[in-house]
Design a protein around this motif. Sequence first.
Motif, PDB file in Angstrom:
ATOM      1  N   GLN A 132       9.691  -0.164  -9.557  1.00 46.77           N
ATOM      2  CA  GLN A 132      10.668   0.430  -8.638  1.00 46.77           C
ATOM      3  C   GLN A 132      10.843   1.915  -8.931  1.00 46.77           C
ATOM      4  N   ARG A 133      10.824   2.279 -10.181  1.00 47.03           N
ATOM      5  CA  ARG A 133      10.979   3.689 -10.542  1.00 47.03           C
ATOM      6  C   ARG A 133       9.709   4.498 -10.302  1.00 47.03           C
ATOM      7  N   GLY A 134       8.545   3.919 -10.610  1.00 45.39           N
ATOM      8  CA  GLY A 134       7.301   4.673 -10.548  1.00 45.39           C
ATOM      9  C   GLY A 134       6.478   4.479  -9.295  1.00 45.39           C
ATOM     10  N   GLY A 135       6.792   3.444  -8.523  1.00 43.06           N
ATOM     11  CA  GLY A 135       6.011   3.150  -7.333  1.00 43.06           C
ATOM     12  C   GLY A 135       4.759   2.356  -7.667  1.00 43.06           C
ATOM     13  N   ILE A 136       4.075   1.918  -6.610  1.00 42.93           N
ATOM     14  CA  ILE A 136       2.843   1.159  -6.772  1.00 42.93           C
ATOM     15  C   ILE A 136       1.766   1.732  -5.855  1.00 42.93           C
ATOM     16  N   THR A 137       0.530   1.468  -6.208  1.00 43.89           N
ATOM     17  CA  THR A 137      -0.588   1.902  -5.373  1.00 43.89           C
ATOM     18  C   THR A 137      -0.761   0.918  -4.219  1.00 43.89           C
ATOM     19  N   LEU A 138      -1.531   1.321  -3.231  1.00 43.14           N
ATOM     20  CA  LEU A 138      -1.836   0.404  -2.124  1.00 43.14           C
ATOM     21  C   LEU A 138      -2.658  -0.775  -2.624  1.00 43.14           C
ATOM     22  N   LYS A 139      -3.470  -0.537  -3.644  1.00 42.44           N
ATOM     23  CA  LYS A 139      -4.245  -1.627  -4.248  1.00 42.44           C
ATOM     24  C   LYS A 139      -3.297  -2.647  -4.882  1.00 42.44           C
ATOM     25  N   ARG A 140      -2.270  -2.174  -5.564  1.00 40.08           N
ATOM     26  CA  ARG A 140      -1.280  -3.081  -6.172  1.00 40.08           C
ATOM     27  C   ARG A 140      -0.522  -3.833  -5.076  1.00 40.08           C
ATOM     28  N   GLN A 141      -0.182  -3.174  -4.000  1.00 41.91           N
ATOM     29  CA  GLN A 141       0.480  -3.842  -2.874  1.00 41.91           C
ATOM     30  C   GLN A 141      -0.407  -4.979  -2.365  1.00 41.91           C
ATOM     31  N   HIS A 142      -1.683  -4.714  -2.200  1.00 49.81           N
ATOM     32  CA  HIS A 142      -2.626  -5.742  -1.748  1.00 49.81           C
ATOM     33  C   HIS A 142      -2.655  -6.898  -2.750  1.00 49.81           C
ATOM     34  N   SER A 143      -2.689  -6.564  -4.025  1.00 53.90           N
ATOM     35  CA  SER A 143      -2.713  -7.583  -5.076  1.00 53.90           C
ATOM     36  C   SER A 143      -1.456  -8.452  -5.033  1.00 53.90           C
ATOM     37  N   ILE A 144      -0.301  -7.833  -4.821  1.00 49.45           N
ATOM     38  CA  ILE A 144       0.959  -8.587  -4.711  1.00 49.45           C
ATOM     39  C   ILE A 144       0.876  -9.551  -3.534  1.00 49.45           C
ATOM     40  N   LEU A 145       0.455  -9.050  -2.376  1.00 48.87           N
ATOM     41  CA  LEU A 145       0.359  -9.903  -1.193  1.00 48.87           C
ATOM     42  C   LEU A 145      -0.646 -11.031  -1.407  1.00 48.87           C
ATOM     43  N   GLU A 146      -1.716 -10.739  -2.104  1.00 43.30           N
ATOM     44  CA  GLU A 146      -2.717 -11.769  -2.404  1.00 43.30           C
ATOM     45  C   GLU A 146      -2.107 -12.854  -3.297  1.00 43.30           C
ATOM     46  N   GLU A 147      -1.383 -12.434  -4.345  1.00 40.78           N
ATOM     47  CA  GLU A 147      -0.735 -13.397  -5.245  1.00 40.78           C
ATOM     48  C   GLU A 147       0.301 -14.244  -4.520  1.00 40.78           C
ATOM     49  N   LEU A 148       0.947 -13.683  -3.507  1.00 42.50           N
ATOM     50  CA  LEU A 148       1.948 -14.421  -2.742  1.00 42.50           C
ATOM     51  C   LEU A 148       1.320 -15.346  -1.713  1.00 42.50           C
ATOM     52  N   GLY A 149       0.011 -15.251  -1.502  1.00 40.91           N
ATOM     53  CA  GLY A 149      -0.685 -16.133  -0.568  1.00 40.91           C
ATOM     54  C   GLY A 149      -0.753 -15.606   0.845  1.00 40.91           C
ATOM     55  N   PHE A 150      -0.457 -14.339   1.042  1.00 43.00           N
ATOM     56  CA  PHE A 150      -0.458 -13.784   2.392  1.00 43.00           C
ATOM     57  C   PHE A 150      -1.810 -13.877   3.079  1.00 43.00           C
ATOM     58  N   PHE A 151      -2.873 -13.705   2.332  1.00 43.13           N
ATOM     59  CA  PHE A 151      -4.210 -13.657   2.936  1.00 43.13           C
ATOM     60  C   PHE A 151      -4.900 -15.021   3.063  1.00 43.13           C
ATOM     61  N   LYS A 152      -4.248 -16.088   2.590  1.00 41.12           N
ATOM     62  CA  LYS A 152      -4.839 -17.420   2.699  1.00 41.12           C
ATOM     63  C   LYS A 152      -4.852 -17.862   4.151  1.00 41.12           C
TER      64      LYS A 152
END
Length: 156
Positions: A132-152
Amino acid sequence: MPTDWGFKLPDIVHDLSYVEQYKRSRHNADLCTLDERRHFIRGLLPIPLPESGEEFNWGIWVEVDLPTHTLYVDGFNADLSGQPRSTGAIANKLSVYGQTIGLPVQIQYNPGNARPSFWLPEDQMHALALEQRGGITLKRQHSILEELGFFKKDDA
């Protein structure tokens, strides 16, 4: 890619059976009470996306004390942005960050009837606070969505 991910209820309420939810809770899209003694509000925990200039928002529930809940209910259709920040504790497990239930947050009320923003304390060293303080990359955003099952893909 989506820039938000939300939870419909605090985990403790979501985990109840359908009948137990009916008996023990009152809730809508923004407010929840469990057993008339535990109170929750829904808001957004923003994570900066510096590469795009946007934010990824976690739509989460935070447990609050009764005075904070009452303030939010009574001022729901008002501009509470002039109110001092309140405190609460995260009531959802954000699985990509391990254990998040109970993490303390500050609640910032926003103009109009916009949902409040949740901020982890500056001294918090949990991975969620660091992102939250440092932000995330777009790659990390994709990784989060992947872990949450968004792309299944659904087999339906």
